[in-house]
Design an enzyme around this catalytic site. Structure first.
Site, PDB file in Angstrom:
ATOM      1  N   ASP A  67      14.712  -0.153   0.416  1.00  0.00           N
ATOM      2  CA  ASP A  67      15.468  -0.344   1.647  1.00  0.00           C
ATOM      3  C   ASP A  67      16.502  -1.433   1.388  1.00  0.00           C
ATOM      4  OD1 ASP A  67      15.959   0.023   4.425  1.00  0.00           O
ATOM      5  OD2 ASP A  67      14.526  -1.523   4.973  1.00  0.00           O
TER       6      ASP A  67
ATOM      7  N   LYS B  81       0.822  -1.202   0.000  1.00  0.00           N
ATOM      8  CA  LYS B  81       0.000   0.000   0.000  1.00  0.00           C
ATOM      9  C   LYS B  81       0.856   1.252   0.000  1.00  0.00           C
ATOM     10  CE  LYS B  81      -2.691  -2.547   3.307  1.00  0.00           C
ATOM     11  NZ  LYS B  81      -2.942  -2.622   4.754  1.00  0.00           N
TER      12      LYS B  81
ATOM     13  N   PHE C 142      14.015   4.881  10.395  1.00  0.00           N
ATOM     14  CA  PHE C 142      12.695   4.416   9.988  1.00  0.00           C
ATOM     15  C   PHE C 142      11.786   5.626   9.791  1.00  0.00           C
ATOM     16  CE2 PHE C 142       8.603   2.339  10.109  1.00  0.00           C
ATOM     17  CZ  PHE C 142       8.855   1.253   9.301  1.00  0.00           C
ATOM     18  N   VAL C 143      11.257   5.759   8.581  1.00  0.00           N
ATOM     19  CA  VAL C 143      10.454   6.944   8.258  1.00  0.00           C
ATOM     20  C   VAL C 143       8.992   6.565   8.031  1.00  0.00           C
ATOM     21  CG1 VAL C 143      12.400   8.226   7.295  1.00  0.00           C
ATOM     22  CG2 VAL C 143      11.058   6.761   5.790  1.00  0.00           C
TER      23      VAL C 143
ATOM     24  N   ARG D 238       0.177   6.459   7.498  1.00  0.00           N
ATOM     25  CA  ARG D 238       0.249   6.548   6.040  1.00  0.00           C
ATOM     26  C   ARG D 238      -0.300   7.869   5.509  1.00  0.00           C
ATOM     27  NH1 ARG D 238       1.630   1.502   3.914  1.00  0.00           N
ATOM     28  NH2 ARG D 238       0.774  -0.329   4.950  1.00  0.00           N
TER      29      ARG D 238
ATOM     30  N   ASP E  13       4.163   3.425   6.398  1.00  0.00           N
ATOM     31  CA  ASP E  13       3.527   3.120   7.677  1.00  0.00           C
ATOM     32  C   ASP E  13       4.508   2.593   8.708  1.00  0.00           C
ATOM     33  OD1 ASP E  13       3.889   0.570   6.249  1.00  0.00           O
ATOM     34  OD2 ASP E  13       2.786  -0.291   7.938  1.00  0.00           O
TER      35      ASP E  13
ATOM     36  N   GLU F 268       7.326   2.602  -6.271  1.00  0.00           N
ATOM     37  CA  GLU F 268       7.514   2.088  -4.912  1.00  0.00           C
ATOM     38  C   GLU F 268       7.652   3.242  -3.925  1.00  0.00           C
ATOM     39  OE1 GLU F 268       7.175   0.168  -2.657  1.00  0.00           O
ATOM     40  OE2 GLU F 268       8.489  -1.562  -2.615  1.00  0.00           O
TER      41      GLU F 268
HETATM   42  P1  IMP Z   1      12.941  -3.783   1.214  1.00  0.00           P
HETATM   43  O1  IMP Z   1      12.404  -5.079   0.711  1.00  0.00           O
HETATM   44  O2  IMP Z   1      13.831  -3.974   2.416  1.00  0.00           O
HETATM   45  O3  IMP Z   1      13.615  -2.924   0.162  1.00  0.00           O
HETATM   46  O4  IMP Z   1      11.735  -2.997   1.828  1.00  0.00           O
HETATM   47  C1  IMP Z   1      10.831  -2.360   1.074  1.00  0.00           C
HETATM   48  C2  IMP Z   1       9.535  -2.141   1.836  1.00  0.00           C
HETATM   49  O5  IMP Z   1       9.753  -2.056   3.237  1.00  0.00           O
HETATM   50  C3  IMP Z   1       8.944  -0.823   1.453  1.00  0.00           C
HETATM   51  O6  IMP Z   1       8.093  -0.961   0.353  1.00  0.00           O
HETATM   52  C4  IMP Z   1       8.240  -0.388   2.707  1.00  0.00           C
HETATM   53  O7  IMP Z   1       6.918  -0.881   2.737  1.00  0.00           O
HETATM   54  C5  IMP Z   1       9.018  -1.018   3.830  1.00  0.00           C
HETATM   55  N1  IMP Z   1       9.970  -0.080   4.468  1.00  0.00           N
HETATM   56  C6  IMP Z   1      11.321  -0.069   4.374  1.00  0.00           C
HETATM   57  N2  IMP Z   1      11.864   0.943   5.067  1.00  0.00           N
HETATM   58  C7  IMP Z   1      10.831   1.599   5.613  1.00  0.00           C
HETATM   59  C8  IMP Z   1      10.741   2.777   6.454  1.00  0.00           C
HETATM   60  O8  IMP Z   1      11.715   3.453   6.838  1.00  0.00           O
HETATM   61  N3  IMP Z   1       9.481   3.151   6.820  1.00  0.00           N
HETATM   62  C9  IMP Z   1       8.365   2.464   6.428  1.00  0.00           C
HETATM   63  N4  IMP Z   1       8.406   1.380   5.651  1.00  0.00           N
HETATM   64  C10 IMP Z   1       9.617   0.951   5.247  1.00  0.00           C
HETATM   65 MG    MG Z   2       5.244  -1.143   4.575  1.00  0.00          MG
END
Ligand code: IMP
Ligand code: MG
Length: 184
Positions: free
Chosen positions: A105, A45, A154-155, A167, A161, A101
């Site tokens: 992260d 989302k 963490f943002v 959100r 969220d 996206e």
């Molecule tokens: P990844 O698979 O580690 O790249 O994570 C991607 C997903 O993790 C994003 O689409 C977000 O939903 C969530 N995410 C990663 N970092 C944050 C953050 O700092 N705040 C909120 N959601 C995050």
């Molecule tokens: Mg998320």
């Protein structure tokens, strides 16, 4: 009902900064896709606020679709597994797909989504991410358009969220450490 917004410690990126950057991205994307067949795919989302603002700033037509995936539980660390909760309705074949996206992260989520969509033979595939946390990258993945780089914090807000809250904050912020309750 407790007001969860009082848990926001500070603003990292203001609404004005986001609006300005979206205009720049939209101009670049409009120019790049002017003679193409753009299908923007939102990863639910988290991308929904960013994507709906971005698509309205384009000066070209685009089609949209969504998929819902998760690589998280209710915590804040990515696992390597992609869980497809809702798949696309459209066949991407022949479309110039742009995946939208919220944040890149570790890169696990996007690299899995990218692999899946590529296997369905779009005409082309690019990625736009509102935020990038490059210091956290675990998987080698290229993004074509990025809104902002953010530090390893963490943002929340603007679609992002923490445990499904925050959100709808109109800016991107950082929570007070005690909010996480040791779950980070
Ligand atoms: P990844 O698979 O580690 O790249 O994570 C991607 C997903 O993790 C994003 O689409 C977000 O939903 C969530 N995410 C990663 N970092 C944050 C953050 O700092 N705040 C909120 N959601 C995050
Ligand atoms: Mg998320």
């Amino acid at each position: 009902m407790q007001n969860v917004f009082s848990n926001v410690e500070r603003t990292l990126i203001t609404k004005e900064e986001i609006d300005e950057r979206i205009k720049e991205l939209a101009k670049q994307i409009s120019d790049d896709y002017r003679d193409k067949n753009l299908l923007m795919i939102g990863v639910l989302k988290g991308s929904v606020v960013f994507m709906t603002d971005l698509m309205r700033a384009l000066d070209i037509n685009c089609k949209i679709d969504f998929m819902a995936v998760s690589s998280y539980g209710s915590g804040t660390k990515s696992s390597g597994n992609l869980n497809i909760q809702m798949d696309l309705r459209k066949d991407v074949m022949g479309y110039d797909v742009l995946i939208a996206e919220d944040i890149l992260d570790s890169g696990h989520t996007l690299s899995k989504v990218k692999e899946l969509i590529l296997s369905r033979k779009p005409a082309s595939l690019k990625i736009v991410a509102m935020l990038d946390k490059p210091t956290r990258r675990k998987v080698d993945i290229e993004i074509d358009y990025t809104g902002f780089e953010v530090p390893d914090e963490f943002v929340v807000g603007y679609g992002l969220d923490f445990d499904e809250d925050y959100r709808n904050l109109p800016f991107i912020g950082v929570l007070k450490p005690e909010t996480y309750n040791g779950s980070l």
